[in-house]
Design a protein around this motif. Structure first.
Motif, PDB file in Angstrom:
ATOM      1  N   ALA A  30       0.827  -1.208   0.000  1.00 27.41           N
ATOM      2  CA  ALA A  30       0.000   0.000   0.000  1.00 27.41           C
ATOM      3  C   ALA A  30       0.860   1.256   0.000  1.00 27.41           C
ATOM      4  O   ALA A  30       0.560   2.234  -0.701  1.00 27.41           O
ATOM      5  CB  ALA A  30      -0.929  -0.012   1.211  1.00 27.41           C
ATOM      6  N   ALA A  34       1.091   4.116  -2.924  1.00 24.91           N
ATOM      7  CA  ALA A  34       0.806   5.511  -2.578  1.00 24.91           C
ATOM      8  C   ALA A  34       1.938   6.440  -2.986  1.00 24.91           C
ATOM      9  O   ALA A  34       1.704   7.615  -3.303  1.00 24.91           O
ATOM     10  CB  ALA A  34       0.543   5.629  -1.078  1.00 24.91           C
ATOM     11  N   SER A  73      -6.257   2.003  14.167  1.00 23.56           N
ATOM     12  CA  SER A  73      -7.677   1.925  14.506  1.00 23.56           C
ATOM     13  C   SER A  73      -7.817   1.248  15.860  1.00 23.56           C
ATOM     14  O   SER A  73      -7.148   0.252  16.132  1.00 23.56           O
ATOM     15  CB  SER A  73      -8.436   1.096  13.460  1.00 23.56           C
ATOM     16  OG  SER A  73      -8.233   1.594  12.155  1.00 23.56           O
ATOM     17  N   ARG A  78     -13.980  -2.229   9.955  1.00 28.31           N
ATOM     18  CA  ARG A  78     -13.916  -2.531   8.525  1.00 28.31           C
ATOM     19  C   ARG A  78     -13.069  -3.782   8.326  1.00 28.31           C
ATOM     20  O   ARG A  78     -12.489  -4.326   9.275  1.00 28.31           O
ATOM     21  CB  ARG A  78     -13.316  -1.355   7.757  1.00 28.31           C
ATOM     22  CG  ARG A  78     -11.932  -0.933   8.238  1.00 28.31           C
ATOM     23  CD  ARG A  78     -11.449   0.320   7.542  1.00 28.31           C
ATOM     24  NE  ARG A  78     -10.237   0.838   8.171  1.00 28.31           N
ATOM     25  CZ  ARG A  78      -9.631   1.961   7.806  1.00 28.31           C
ATOM     26  NH1 ARG A  78     -10.124   2.688   6.812  1.00 28.31           N
ATOM     27  NH2 ARG A  78      -8.539   2.379   8.426  1.00 28.31           N
ATOM     28  N   ASP A  82      -8.465  -3.845   4.388  1.00 31.49           N
ATOM     29  CA  ASP A  82      -8.660  -2.410   4.172  1.00 31.49           C
ATOM     30  C   ASP A  82      -8.034  -1.609   5.303  1.00 31.49           C
ATOM     31  O   ASP A  82      -7.420  -0.558   5.079  1.00 31.49           O
ATOM     32  CB  ASP A  82     -10.151  -2.080   4.088  1.00 31.49           C
ATOM     33  CG  ASP A  82     -10.817  -2.642   2.841  1.00 31.49           C
ATOM     34  OD1 ASP A  82     -10.096  -2.928   1.863  1.00 31.49           O
ATOM     35  OD2 ASP A  82     -12.049  -2.796   2.856  1.00 31.49           O
ATOM     36  N   ASP A  83      -8.197  -2.106   6.521  1.00 35.54           N
ATOM     37  CA  ASP A  83      -7.706  -1.375   7.685  1.00 35.54           C
ATOM     38  C   ASP A  83      -6.189  -1.254   7.662  1.00 35.54           C
ATOM     39  O   ASP A  83      -5.638  -0.163   7.854  1.00 35.54           O
ATOM     40  CB  ASP A  83      -8.166  -2.076   8.964  1.00 35.54           C
ATOM     41  CG  ASP A  83      -8.011  -1.193  10.191  1.00 35.54           C
ATOM     42  OD1 ASP A  83      -8.798  -0.241  10.339  1.00 35.54           O
ATOM     43  OD2 ASP A  83      -7.084  -1.445  10.989  1.00 35.54           O
ATOM     44  N   ARG A  85      -4.110  -1.578   5.116  1.00 37.71           N
ATOM     45  CA  ARG A  85      -3.627  -0.783   3.979  1.00 37.71           C
ATOM     46  C   ARG A  85      -3.839   0.708   4.214  1.00 37.71           C
ATOM     47  O   ARG A  85      -2.935   1.525   3.987  1.00 37.71           O
ATOM     48  CB  ARG A  85      -4.332  -1.234   2.693  1.00 37.71           C
ATOM     49  CG  ARG A  85      -3.897  -2.602   2.189  1.00 37.71           C
ATOM     50  CD  ARG A  85      -4.457  -2.886   0.804  1.00 37.71           C
ATOM     51  NE  ARG A  85      -5.917  -2.966   0.808  1.00 37.71           N
ATOM     52  CZ  ARG A  85      -6.610  -4.089   0.994  1.00 37.71           C
ATOM     53  NH1 ARG A  85      -5.968  -5.230   1.216  1.00 37.71           N
ATOM     54  NH2 ARG A  85      -7.930  -4.089   0.964  1.00 37.71           N
ATOM     55  N   ASP A  86      -5.027   1.082   4.671  1.00 35.81           N
ATOM     56  CA  ASP A  86      -5.315   2.497   4.900  1.00 35.81           C
ATOM     57  C   ASP A  86      -4.437   3.070   6.010  1.00 35.81           C
ATOM     58  O   ASP A  86      -3.948   4.204   5.911  1.00 35.81           O
ATOM     59  CB  ASP A  86      -6.791   2.688   5.253  1.00 35.81           C
ATOM     60  CG  ASP A  86      -7.710   2.489   4.056  1.00 35.81           C
ATOM     61  OD1 ASP A  86      -7.195   2.330   2.936  1.00 35.81           O
ATOM     62  OD2 ASP A  86      -8.940   2.491   4.250  1.00 35.81           O
ATOM     63  N   ASN A  87      -4.230   2.300   7.077  1.00 33.05           N
ATOM     64  CA  ASN A  87      -3.395   2.793   8.170  1.00 33.05           C
ATOM     65  C   ASN A  87      -1.929   2.890   7.757  1.00 33.05           C
ATOM     66  O   ASN A  87      -1.206   3.779   8.227  1.00 33.05           O
ATOM     67  CB  ASN A  87      -3.551   1.898   9.398  1.00 33.05           C
ATOM     68  CG  ASN A  87      -4.892   2.077  10.074  1.00 33.05           C
ATOM     69  OD1 ASN A  87      -5.524   3.127   9.948  1.00 33.05           O
ATOM     70  ND2 ASN A  87      -5.353   1.066  10.795  1.00 33.05           N
ATOM     71  N   VAL A  89      -0.802   3.659   4.719  1.00 31.21           N
ATOM     72  CA  VAL A  89      -0.678   4.886   3.919  1.00 31.21           C
ATOM     73  C   VAL A  89      -0.782   6.117   4.820  1.00 31.21           C
ATOM     74  O   VAL A  89      -0.033   7.089   4.656  1.00 31.21           O
ATOM     75  CB  VAL A  89      -1.744   4.911   2.813  1.00 31.21           C
ATOM     76  CG1 VAL A  89      -1.738   6.255   2.086  1.00 31.21           C
ATOM     77  CG2 VAL A  89      -1.504   3.773   1.823  1.00 31.21           C
ATOM     78  N   ALA A  90      -1.692   6.070   5.789  1.00 37.57           N
ATOM     79  CA  ALA A  90      -1.837   7.205   6.706  1.00 37.57           C
ATOM     80  C   ALA A  90      -0.569   7.408   7.533  1.00 37.57           C
ATOM     81  O   ALA A  90      -0.132   8.542   7.754  1.00 37.57           O
ATOM     82  CB  ALA A  90      -3.040   6.986   7.621  1.00 37.57           C
ATOM     83  N   ARG A  94       0.241  10.822   6.408  1.00 39.64           N
ATOM     84  CA  ARG A  94      -0.681  11.727   7.089  1.00 39.64           C
ATOM     85  C   ARG A  94      -0.496  11.790   8.602  1.00 39.64           C
ATOM     86  O   ARG A  94      -1.376  12.302   9.298  1.00 39.64           O
ATOM     87  CB  ARG A  94      -2.131  11.338   6.758  1.00 39.64           C
ATOM     88  CG  ARG A  94      -2.455  11.473   5.279  1.00 39.64           C
ATOM     89  CD  ARG A  94      -3.942  11.400   5.020  1.00 39.64           C
ATOM     90  NE  ARG A  94      -4.492  10.083   5.292  1.00 39.64           N
ATOM     91  CZ  ARG A  94      -4.491   9.080   4.415  1.00 39.64           C
ATOM     92  NH1 ARG A  94      -3.948   9.237   3.217  1.00 39.64           N
ATOM     93  NH2 ARG A  94      -5.028   7.913   4.722  1.00 39.64           N
TER      94      ARG A  94
END
Length: 202
Positions: A30, A34, A73, A78, A82-83, A85-87, A89-90, A94
């Protein structure tokens, strides 16, 4: 004690090293995507069905042992894939404490994925009682005070092994004075299973 804000998880992934490899692979892929980097060779287990089950993760990035990003999280809201991968990238792009990760840094980061259990509230009389109930090295802790909230993963005990110092730093993270205490404070604890990439070059 108020009702738990954390939803019950009907299915919990089996914890094993194979799952750890899959989660680390998902996080690394991920971040690569990104940052516009080429995809890495696929792992045979990349489509592990456990990635579709609900799960809560934290992704921690380090460079030469120093923190470079950490996002996660606290509740399983979720799919696990997904969790993570999103974390990932964050954490790379971010985390407000750091500049976004650059492509040049990518080969130097070390990724750790923590898979959280469902948090449970701690019943306590006062701060001393709360501190006495904490298990250093094992408990991740969430502090709530009205709209203020902060958490430390169990790994933070490695830097703050003494209960009172751990709690003082957690209060600071929640933007509270280190000597603050209130009847409104609530604490919850959770545990983690964690997996970490080998250090670059190993």
């Amino acid at each position: 004690m108020p009702p738990s804000p954390f939803p019950r998880i009907s299915t919990v992934p089996t914890i094993d090293e194979d799952l750890g490899h899959v989660l680390l692979d998902q996080a690394r892929q991920a971040i690569n995507v990104a940052l516009g980097q080429p995809a890495l060779p696929a792992l045979p287990a990349r489509q592990d069905p456990r990635l579709a089950e609900r799960g809560a993760t934290f992704v921690t990035l380090t460079i030469d042992g120093g923190l470079r990003g950490c996002i996660g999280s606290l509740n399983a809201h979720r799919a696990l894939g997904d969790d993570v991968r999103d974390n990932a990238v964050a954490a790379a792009l971010r985390d407000s404490r750091f500049a976004p990760l650059s492509a040049d840094e990518l080969q130097h980061i070390r990724i750790e994925v923590s898979l959280l259990t469902e948090p449970d509230f701690i019943d306590f009389k006062d701060e001393a009682d709360a501190l006495a109930q904490l298990e250093p090295g094992r408990d991740g802790v969430i502090l709530f005070n009205g709209c203020q909230k902060a958490t430390f993963l169990p790994q933070v005990w490695e830097q703050l092994p003494e209960r009172r110092a751990f709690m003082a730093a957690l209060k600071q993270k929640a933007r509270l004075p280190v000597d603050f205490w209130s009847p409104n404070i609530m604490l919850a604890r959770y545990h983690v299973n964690k997996w970490k990439e080998p250090a670059p070059g190993e």
